[in-house]
Design an enzyme around this catalytic site. Structure first.
Site, short mmCIF file in Angstrom:
data_model
loop_
_atom_site.label_atom_id
_atom_site.label_comp_id
_atom_site.label_asym_id
_atom_site.label_seq_id
_atom_site.Cartn_x
_atom_site.Cartn_y
_atom_site.Cartn_z
N ASP A 45 0.85 -1.19 0.00
CA ASP A 45 0.00 0.00 0.00
C ASP A 45 0.88 1.23 0.00
O ASP A 45 2.00 1.23 0.53
CB ASP A 45 -0.92 0.00 1.22
CG ASP A 45 -1.82 -1.22 1.26
OD1 ASP A 45 -2.32 -1.60 0.19
OD2 ASP A 45 -1.97 -1.80 2.35
N ASP A 51 1.04 -5.18 6.27
CA ASP A 51 0.57 -5.96 7.42
C ASP A 51 0.67 -7.43 7.01
O ASP A 51 -0.27 -8.01 6.46
CB ASP A 51 -0.88 -5.59 7.77
CG ASP A 51 -1.05 -4.10 7.98
OD1 ASP A 51 -0.16 -3.50 8.61
OD2 ASP A 51 -2.05 -3.53 7.51
N ASP A 101 -0.37 -9.37 2.32
CA ASP A 101 -0.57 -8.09 3.02
C ASP A 101 -2.05 -7.98 3.33
O ASP A 101 -2.89 -7.96 2.43
CB ASP A 101 -0.13 -6.92 2.13
CG ASP A 101 -0.47 -5.58 2.74
OD1 ASP A 101 -0.37 -5.46 3.97
OD2 ASP A 101 -0.87 -4.66 1.99
N ASP A 103 -5.52 -6.51 4.23
CA ASP A 103 -6.28 -5.27 4.03
C ASP A 103 -7.65 -5.45 4.65
O ASP A 103 -8.29 -6.50 4.49
CB ASP A 103 -6.43 -4.94 2.54
CG ASP A 103 -5.11 -4.49 1.92
OD1 ASP A 103 -4.37 -3.75 2.58
OD2 ASP A 103 -4.83 -4.90 0.77
N ASP A 109 -3.68 -8.61 -0.40
CA ASP A 109 -2.75 -8.65 -1.52
C ASP A 109 -1.78 -9.81 -1.36
O ASP A 109 -1.13 -9.94 -0.31
CB ASP A 109 -1.96 -7.34 -1.61
CG ASP A 109 -2.85 -6.14 -1.86
OD1 ASP A 109 -3.70 -6.23 -2.76
OD2 ASP A 109 -2.70 -5.13 -1.16
N SER A 404 -13.70 -34.51 -33.60
CA SER A 404 -14.63 -33.56 -34.22
C SER A 404 -15.55 -34.27 -35.22
O SER A 404 -16.19 -35.27 -34.89
CB SER A 404 -13.85 -32.43 -34.88
OG SER A 404 -14.69 -31.33 -35.17
N ASP A 687 -13.05 -30.27 -28.03
CA ASP A 687 -12.51 -30.73 -29.31
C ASP A 687 -11.00 -30.54 -29.29
O ASP A 687 -10.50 -29.45 -29.02
CB ASP A 687 -13.16 -29.87 -30.41
CG ASP A 687 -12.82 -30.33 -31.81
OD1 ASP A 687 -11.74 -30.89 -32.00
OD2 ASP A 687 -13.64 -30.10 -32.71
#
Length: 859
Positions: A45, A51, A101, A103, A109, A404, A687
């Site tokens: 931040d 933190d 971190d 928040d 984060d 296919s 496919d």
């Protein structure tokens, strides 16, 4: 079914484990991880220091994510927090440590993510490692690891060297419903064991609920995992005016009970005033595996090969005009070699078991490999097969692979158990009728109502339906006049006596947030099995779609009708932006900067062993990169099925497994935790043309011993692009395959057939490449028969131009164009008869030489 390490056979196949038992060593360890501190953590931040807290995840030991406390506003946080794990050294244990971190308003984060291989640690030692997170900013994380031997906890594992199946415990939780209902009159009692098959189960308190009378719930868990039982009590919804806030908070309380500490067979009282009784009992679950863990072919396919060789031997002898019979998988000397009848038995006695160990196959294994292309490939394949039938070569074919549009052809043919023994005129006329009919009827009111009812029924059966299932129903309407009740396992009747070539359908499993260029896993579908040859794991075809856990089938779902499988194998709506980018541009660097994880190996100062995976650091993407990645790799819809690999863990030496190494081609293959995440999620099958429009891979499995591959190309646009892609792909994987070099002149003016052979590598198959091209067919209506001036228009056919009437987007052809395409592909096979026979003759001669050499070496 894999190797059981408690059995004599398992010990013989695992000398390391045998040596460990002889030394009285246990494979179980106690791992202590002490998160010490971090240094110089930069701000996440702008205004405040980070933190920081650390999370730890070791999925082979526990499904829980552990975490340290948060150290606020500190760039040098100190935690000194220890975590203990009980691990099994026979599986690959990778511990993932993330620094976050915290928040309080926005999402936390993720700053760094480390993956560390526990196998690097030495027993009875403590190792302190300083992980260099960013050398430029001197950001570091200090962690202390201690590995100790713990008393033996009996557990037999089953492994094929790649996957490991662990033992399962069945945990029975009995609930005293009477006491519970005295306090709770509505809501749900929620019980959760992370990592178990059931994960979460609920008991409703509503009087009219069918679940309200249940008083016993079962969970199936990995026997020695560190699991917890979380109990969340129902919410109280009837409040008196005197109800306090404290009572309200307690009314939605949860209790977490470590299963290793539960008083098994005893009563546990929880809830308010301990009035709620819970009884927990555990027992070993002795059920065997329903997933076949082996890279070998299943018994049924081996039986097919034994019977099919008789058809092939007779057909090859006829078309090559051989004087002698081709021998099946002979062993030793045969009387056909001549010699004295008295001496021969003496020789056999002399060499004994040595001769019996010499396999001498003489019958060539020839396969047809087709590519996709919608209605064009559906139609063109009939012409190619007709040409092979006219040359008496259909009985020389052992395998047919498709994806296919060619899966539509194959599924139609294999409705008839003897299709290759009959003239193909009738199925071609039926295909002509379906291709040329108006497709507006597929979207009539009655058909839309039919689609709705079928999708509703499929949902009731337990499937997660999607637009791909609707597409499968549309395919059914396009190539059938009525509901098609056939299923894949019905096709067993067409191969049980070896009377037809063995069909293999191909798809790929993708992972969300990854392009097909970064992550894909081949899946093959046969009448007997569905499986992944990369992992060496297969289930019965009738069980595909059922739910599995740790190799055991837990919930049986009805087998899907073939139309739903066709929708999956040809899911043209599962594209992403990266698919179109790779078609238009060969440079992927720019897009990979936005769609690939940023991973770098870092030094952990520990001495590695050959089995160890390097410690790597994953730098999280920013919000812009993450959003752009979602856009680039997002797919409108995919067919999702329960993953039959769910619960499996990876063997400690999985990267050394021969089968896994052969097909190790994904950015996640060296990240075991991410692979385990993948097997926990649903299979997203699409496919295989979204990676490479080819069905080669099943034919390159060494167990199938394919000698010759007829590459029938039906793709639109460039006819050589898919071949070039696949040749480069197998070259990187070092899978035996011939070089497929073409001159610039040939690329501009393609001929009808090219032969590619590697004279120096007998393990590489001979490949005959048949591009979808109109070369001499313009002038000849049959081999050696020129067109008259009045018939020149019949050869005027544009098969690959931009305005071609056979483009992939065309779902209906005119009768004239259907006939032209069938005639052209039929002609291209007939006109190259000599090249096919020459390749077969070369293989037969090569096998004779190998036989002589092997017998000579034996003596």
């Amino acid at each position: 079914m894999g190797t059981n390490l408690s059995s004599p056979e398992g010990l013989a196949n695992n000398p390391e484990h045998l040596a460990r038992l002889q030394r009285n060593e246990t494979p179980f360890r106690l791992l202590t991880v002490r998160v010490m501190r971090a240094r110089n953590i930069h701000k996440a931040d702008t205004l405040t220091e980070s933190d920081c807290y650390v999370t730890l995840w070791l999925p082979t030991a526990s499904s829980e994510i552990a975490r340290t406390k948060t150290i606020p506003n500190c760039k040098d946080p100190v935690w000194n927090h220890a975590f203990c794990y009980r691990i099994d050294s026979r599986v690959k244990n990778i511990i993932q440590m993330k620094i976050w971190d915290e928040d309080y308003i926005t999402k936390d984060d993720e700053l760094f993510s480390l993956c560390f291989d526990v196998a690097k640690l030495r027993i009875e030692q403590t190792s302190r490692v300083s992980f260099k997170l960013d050398p430029q900013t001197n950001e570091e994380l200090d962690v202390e690891f201690t590995l100790q031997t713990i008393p033996h906890r009996p557990e037999n594992i089953i492994t094929n060297g790649t996957l490991v199946s662990r033992e399962i415990s069945c945990l029975e939780v009995q609930v005293d419903i009477g006491k519970l209902k005295q306090e709770y009159t509505q809501g749900d009692l929620i019980l959760t064991i992370k990592g178990s098959y059931e994960e979460t189960q609920k008991i409703s308190m509503a009087p009219d609920s069918s679940l309200s009378n249940r008083n016993s719930i079962e969970f199936h868990c990995i026997k020695n995992n560190q699991s917890c039982l979380e109990v969340i009590l129902p919410k109280k919804t009837l409040w008196s005016k005197l109800t306090s806030c404290t009572e309200r908070a307690r009314s939605n309380a949860s209790v977490t009970l470590p299963l290793t500490e539960l008083p098994i067979h005893e009563k546990i009282s929880i809830g308010e005033d301990k009035t709620f009784d819970l009884h927990v009992k555990a027992r070993d679950w002795q059920r065997g595996l329903d997933v076949r863990l082996s890279s070998d072919l299943c018994v049924e396919e081996q039986n097919f090969l034994s019977k099919r060789r008789k058809y092939v031997a007779a057909a090859v002898k006829k078309v090559l005009q051989l004087n002698a019979e081709l021998q099946d998988d002979e062993v030793g000397l045969s009387s056909e070699r001549g010699g004295n009848h008295i001496i021969l038995p003496l020789l056999l006695l002399f060499v004994g078991s040595l001769l019996l160990a010499v396999p001498v196959p003489q019958v060539p294994v020839v396969a047809i490999m087709t590519t996709g292309g919608g209605t064009r490939s559906f139609t063109a394949m009939y012409g190619s097969l007709l040409g092979l039938q006219k040359l008496n070569l259909l009985d020389c074919i052992t395998y047919i692979t498709g994806l296919s549009g060619t899966t539509w052809t194959m599924a139609k043919l294999y409705e008839d158990a003897d299709w290759s023994q009959k003239y193909l005129e009738e199925p071609i006329n039926e295909a002509r009728k379906q291709v040329t009919k108006s497709k507006f009827s597929c979207f009539s009111k009655d058909r839309l109502k039919y689609y709705y009812n079928e999708l509703e029924q499929r949902t009731k059966e337990g499937y997660n339906t999607s637009f791909i299932d609707l597409w499968g129903l549309v395919i059914e309407s396009m190539i059938h006049d009525k509901k098609d009740n056939h299923i894949l396992s019905d096709q067993q009747a067409a191969v049980t006596e070896g009377q037809n070539p063995f069909p293999i359908y191909l798809g790929i499993n993708l992972k969300s947030n990854y392009s097909a260029q970064d992550f894909r896993e081949w899946l093959e579908f046969t009448p007997y099995e569905v499986g992944s040859f990369k992992y060496g794991a297969f289930i019965r075809s009738e069980d595909f779609g059922s739910e599995y856990f740790m190799g055991r089938r837990m919930k049986k779902l009805p087998e899907s009708r073939i139309c739903f499988m066709q929708g999956t194998w040809s899911s043209i709506f599962s594209f992403d932006f990266m698919f179109f980018w790779n078609m238009a541009n060969s440079s992927e660097d720019f897009w990979h900067n936005w769609t690939r994880d940023r991973i770098q190996d870092i030094d952990d100062s520990l001495l590695p062993s050959p089995l160890d995976i390097k410690t790597h650091l994953v730098v999280p993407q920013g919000q812009l990169s993450s959003t752009l990645r979602d856009v680039l790799t997002g797919r409108p819809t995919m067919a999702e099925y329960p993953n039959f690999l769910k619960g499996f863990q990876l063997h400690d030496d999985y990267l050394g497994s021969e089968a896994f190494s052969a097909w190790k081609d994904s950015v996640l293959d060296s990240q075991p935790n991410r692979l385990m995440e993948t097997v926990e999620t649903a299979l997203s099958v699409v496919d295989s043309g979204f990676f490479i429009n080819t069905s080669f891979p099943p034919l390159l499995r060494p167990q199938r011993k394919v000698d010759i591959i007829l590459h029938l190309n039906y793709s639109g646009g460039s006819q050589t692009w898919n071949l070039d892609q696949f040749a480069a792909y197998v070259s990187e994987l070092e899978i035996p395959f011939p070089k497929t070099e073409l001159s610039e002149e040939d690329r501009k003016n393609l001929k009808e057939c090219y032969v590619f052979e590697d004279q120096d590598d007998v393990a590489a198959p001979i490949v005959l490449f048949f591009p979808l091209t109109n070369d001499t067919f313009k002038k000849y209506k049959a081999p050696g028969v020129e067109r008259s001036p009045a018939d020149m228009e019949g050869g005027n056919i544009d098969v690959s131009g931009y305005f071609s009437p056979f483009s992939t987007s065309q779902i209906a052809f005119s009768e004239e164009n259907f006939d032209r395409l069938v005639k052209m592909t039929d002609y291209n096979i007939l006109n190259n008869k000599d090249k096919i026979l020459e390749a077969m003759r070369a293989v037969v001669e090569r096998k004779k030489q190998q036989k002589s050499q092997s017998l000579g070496c034996t003596f």
